[in-house]
Write a protein that holds these residues in place. Structure first.
Motif, PDB file in Angstrom:
ATOM      1  N   ALA A 141       2.624  -2.211 -10.839  1.00 23.49           N
ATOM      2  CA  ALA A 141       1.788  -1.439 -11.759  1.00 23.49           C
ATOM      3  C   ALA A 141       1.379  -2.282 -12.961  1.00 23.49           C
ATOM      4  O   ALA A 141       0.215  -2.250 -13.394  1.00 23.49           O
ATOM      5  N   ARG A 142       2.348  -3.057 -13.492  1.00 25.58           N
ATOM      6  CA  ARG A 142       1.996  -3.926 -14.619  1.00 25.58           C
ATOM      7  C   ARG A 142       0.997  -4.987 -14.200  1.00 25.58           C
ATOM      8  O   ARG A 142       0.075  -5.333 -14.949  1.00 25.58           O
ATOM      9  N   GLN A 143       1.155  -5.501 -12.987  1.00 28.09           N
ATOM     10  CA  GLN A 143       0.224  -6.520 -12.513  1.00 28.09           C
ATOM     11  C   GLN A 143      -1.180  -5.947 -12.353  1.00 28.09           C
ATOM     12  O   GLN A 143      -2.167  -6.580 -12.748  1.00 28.09           O
ATOM     13  N   ARG A 144      -1.269  -4.731 -11.766  1.00 28.70           N
ATOM     14  CA  ARG A 144      -2.590  -4.126 -11.604  1.00 28.70           C
ATOM     15  C   ARG A 144      -3.218  -3.825 -12.961  1.00 28.70           C
ATOM     16  O   ARG A 144      -4.425  -4.053 -13.170  1.00 28.70           O
ATOM     17  N   SER A 145      -2.378  -3.308 -13.881  1.00 31.10           N
ATOM     18  CA  SER A 145      -2.893  -3.025 -15.215  1.00 31.10           C
ATOM     19  C   SER A 145      -3.333  -4.305 -15.920  1.00 31.10           C
ATOM     20  O   SER A 145      -4.393  -4.355 -16.558  1.00 31.10           O
ATOM     21  N   PHE A 146      -2.508  -5.350 -15.751  1.00 32.70           N
ATOM     22  CA  PHE A 146      -2.849  -6.628 -16.382  1.00 32.70           C
ATOM     23  C   PHE A 146      -4.158  -7.172 -15.805  1.00 32.70           C
ATOM     24  O   PHE A 146      -5.037  -7.640 -16.538  1.00 32.70           O
ATOM     25  N   GLY A 189       0.799  -1.218   0.000  1.00 28.93           N
ATOM     26  CA  GLY A 189       0.000   0.000   0.000  1.00 28.93           C
ATOM     27  C   GLY A 189       0.826   1.259   0.000  1.00 28.93           C
ATOM     28  O   GLY A 189       0.332   2.336  -0.323  1.00 28.93           O
ATOM     29  N   GLU A 190       2.121   1.150   0.399  1.00 28.55           N
ATOM     30  CA  GLU A 190       3.027   2.301   0.404  1.00 28.55           C
ATOM     31  C   GLU A 190       4.163   2.072  -0.582  1.00 28.55           C
ATOM     32  O   GLU A 190       5.319   2.348  -0.300  1.00 28.55           O
ATOM     33  N   SER A 191       3.827   1.557  -1.722  1.00 29.61           N
ATOM     34  CA  SER A 191       4.866   1.163  -2.676  1.00 29.61           C
ATOM     35  C   SER A 191       5.651   2.342  -3.222  1.00 29.61           C
ATOM     36  O   SER A 191       6.742   2.169  -3.745  1.00 29.61           O
ATOM     37  N   GLY A 192       5.103   3.572  -3.110  1.00 33.48           N
ATOM     38  CA  GLY A 192       5.830   4.729  -3.609  1.00 33.48           C
ATOM     39  C   GLY A 192       6.901   5.230  -2.665  1.00 33.48           C
ATOM     40  O   GLY A 192       7.678   6.113  -3.025  1.00 33.48           O
ATOM     41  N   ALA A 199      16.376   1.169  -6.166  1.00 33.36           N
ATOM     42  CA  ALA A 199      16.224   0.657  -7.535  1.00 33.36           C
ATOM     43  C   ALA A 199      15.368  -0.603  -7.539  1.00 33.36           C
ATOM     44  O   ALA A 199      14.523  -0.802  -8.433  1.00 33.36           O
ATOM     45  N   THR A 200      15.580  -1.456  -6.538  1.00 28.37           N
ATOM     46  CA  THR A 200      14.751  -2.665  -6.434  1.00 28.37           C
ATOM     47  C   THR A 200      13.293  -2.310  -6.192  1.00 28.37           C
ATOM     48  O   THR A 200      12.384  -2.917  -6.779  1.00 28.37           O
ATOM     49  N   LEU A 201      13.062  -1.321  -5.329  1.00 28.97           N
ATOM     50  CA  LEU A 201      11.687  -0.876  -5.075  1.00 28.97           C
ATOM     51  C   LEU A 201      11.066  -0.281  -6.336  1.00 28.97           C
ATOM     52  O   LEU A 201       9.861  -0.458  -6.586  1.00 28.97           O
ATOM     53  N   SER A 252       7.140  -1.008 -10.589  1.00 25.54           N
ATOM     54  CA  SER A 252       6.800  -1.209 -12.002  1.00 25.54           C
ATOM     55  C   SER A 252       6.088  -2.538 -12.198  1.00 25.54           C
ATOM     56  O   SER A 252       5.099  -2.627 -12.940  1.00 25.54           O
ATOM     57  N   ALA A 253       6.590  -3.589 -11.507  1.00 24.92           N
ATOM     58  CA  ALA A 253       5.945  -4.896 -11.622  1.00 24.92           C
ATOM     59  C   ALA A 253       4.537  -4.869 -11.046  1.00 24.92           C
ATOM     60  O   ALA A 253       3.602  -5.444 -11.626  1.00 24.92           O
TER      61      ALA A 253
END
Length: 440
Positions: free
Chosen positions: A221-226, A187-190, A211-213, A218-219
């Motif tokens: 975000a792609r998962q939510r978009s997917f 929930g605090e990924s940013g 960088a890992t975060l 990004s992963a």
């Protein structure tokens, strides 16, 4: 680190104590031997002045003196050495005036002693003056050993405390980074960890963590978009089929049931195509395949073009002997997806090229359609992404064909990109060739 620092310090202290004890013991031993030698020489001088010397002798502390005549009889000495047998039997060599030996123990005494024998010339035979003094123990003296042990323990303690403080101070930023990482949730990924100002390894660690975060965000975000896109695409055919069935049930006598069945079947076919592509993507994401074989790309293209019916003209340009090590069925799926996409957008013709580029096998699929704008070349490889032209040409498409093709290329160690062409779109697949095929 504290234990290691303490252990190293202790080892250094042991070495230093050893060196100090050896050095001090050597000096103490030389001093005692010189003391015994000086006492013996003093007695020898006195005998030369008074040849008839007999009875008791005076000597420095710890020194035992004894005078033995040519018949090996004791004629003078200190304390217990005045009576009894000579304290030693050795004599200086004929060419020497004196000699020294360590005896453990000399006659009539306990413990090890250095014994110095001095030759005195007499007319009726040489006399010998024996001077004995206790040897120096390995630790020299208890007070010296105790002092050095105490100093060593103090040094180990100070170094350990210093190491503890230094390590604790050094690792404090690491502990802060650990706490921040523990507090970061989905929930605090940013959120990101604090980067220290000092340019050191801790800063590099914080930057690597951030960088890992970033990649995780990004992963996610792609998962939510997917998930969102998949839900939308799955809901559409289901909703269409449900609406058609509900409308038919409301007016059963006025419904053309064969037409309704065909419409529902189309929705189910689209739903099945989406589910099939999703399962294929899931398998590719898990890399759940290990069956590999040597695949001739030219033969694969020839067979696939010959067995499939296409609405557009397919023109192959095949170079013989271009082989790769991979999964034949998935390479066929990749080629089929590229051909389906090219056929969908081509005006009249699709060209397929297979060739070698050094150690790389190249497969190109190009069409003579409108092409893809440069800013959209990465977009078409995103899952469920569809351009307006693609939606108008094939409304039933899933938007998963090209992402599946790129994922298959990646799992084969290759790349799938869109490159410039004079007309239409040109998809280029590059896969490293198998070693055994490089000599063909």
């Amino acid at each position: 680190m504290t234990v290691i620092a303490g252990a190293v310090t202790a080892l250094i202290c042991v070495i230093l104590i050893t060196l100090i004890v050896v050095g001090v013991r050597g000096q103490a031993a030389d001093s005692k031997r010189n003391k015994a030698t000086a006492a013996a020489l003093r007695v020898a001088y006195e005998i030369r002045r008074e040849p008839a010397m007999q009875g008791g002798l005076s000597a420095p502390d710890d020194v035992v003196l004894q005078v033995v005549d040519s018949r090996h009889s004791v004629i003078a000495g200190t304390g217990n050495a005045l009576s009894g047998l000579p304290i030693a039997r050795f004599r200086p060599a004929e060419t020497d005036i004196y000699s020294t030996q360590a005896l453990c123990p000399p006659r009539g005494f306990n413990g090890c002693m250095w014994v110095v024998a001095v030759r005195i010339y007499q007319p009726n035979g040489d006399w010998i003056v024996y001077s004995a003094i206790p040897t120096v123990p390995w630790y020299v003296s208890p007070s010296l050993l105790l002092f050095m042990v105490c100093v060593s323990l103090l040094a180990v303690l100070l170094v350990s405390l210093r190491a503890w403080g230094t390590v604790d101070q050094t690792l404090a930023p690491v502990d802060a980074i650990r706490l921040e990482l523990a507090e970061i949730t989905a929930g605090e990924s940013g959120r990101r960890v604090t980067v220290p100002e000092n340019r050191d390894e801790i800063r590099l660690l914080a930057e690597a963590a951030n960088a890992t975060l970033d990649r995780l965000d990004s992963a996610l975000a792609r998962q939510r978009s997917f998930t969102s896109d998949a839900s939308h695409d799955l809901r559409s055919p289901i909703a269409a089929a449900r609406a058609q069935i509900e409308e038919a049930l409301l007016y059963p006598d006025q419904t053309d049931w064969p037409k309704t069945g065909r419409a529902v079947l189309q929705s189910l076919e689209r739903l099945q195509a989406i589910v099939t592509d999703l399962l294929q993507l899931a398998r590719l994401d898990a890399a759940a395949w290990q069956d590999t074989e040597l695949v001739d790309l030219g033969a694969l293209v020839t067979i696939e073009v010959a067995r499939s019916d296409r609405t557009k003209r397919i023109v192959p340009h095949i170079q013989e002997g271009v082989t790769v090590l991979g999964d034949r069925l998935r390479l066929v799926r990749l080629l089929t997806n590229l051909l389906d996409n090219a056929e969908r957008h081509a005006e009249t013709q699709v060209d397929i090229t297979v060739r070698r580029e050094d150690s790389v096998a190249v497969l190109e699929v190009s069409d003579d359609g409108a092409g893809i704008a440069e800013q959209d070349r990465d977009l078409v490889f995103q899952r469920f992404a569809r351009l307006e032209a693609s939606k108008s040409r094939d409304p039933a498409g899933t938007g998963l064909g090209l992402p599946i093709a790129r994922e298959i290329a990646r799992l084969h160690g290759g790349t799938l990109t869109i490159e410039d062409s004079t007309k239409g779109a040109r998809f280029v697949l590059r896969i490293p060739r198998d070693r055994s095929s490089q000599n063909t």
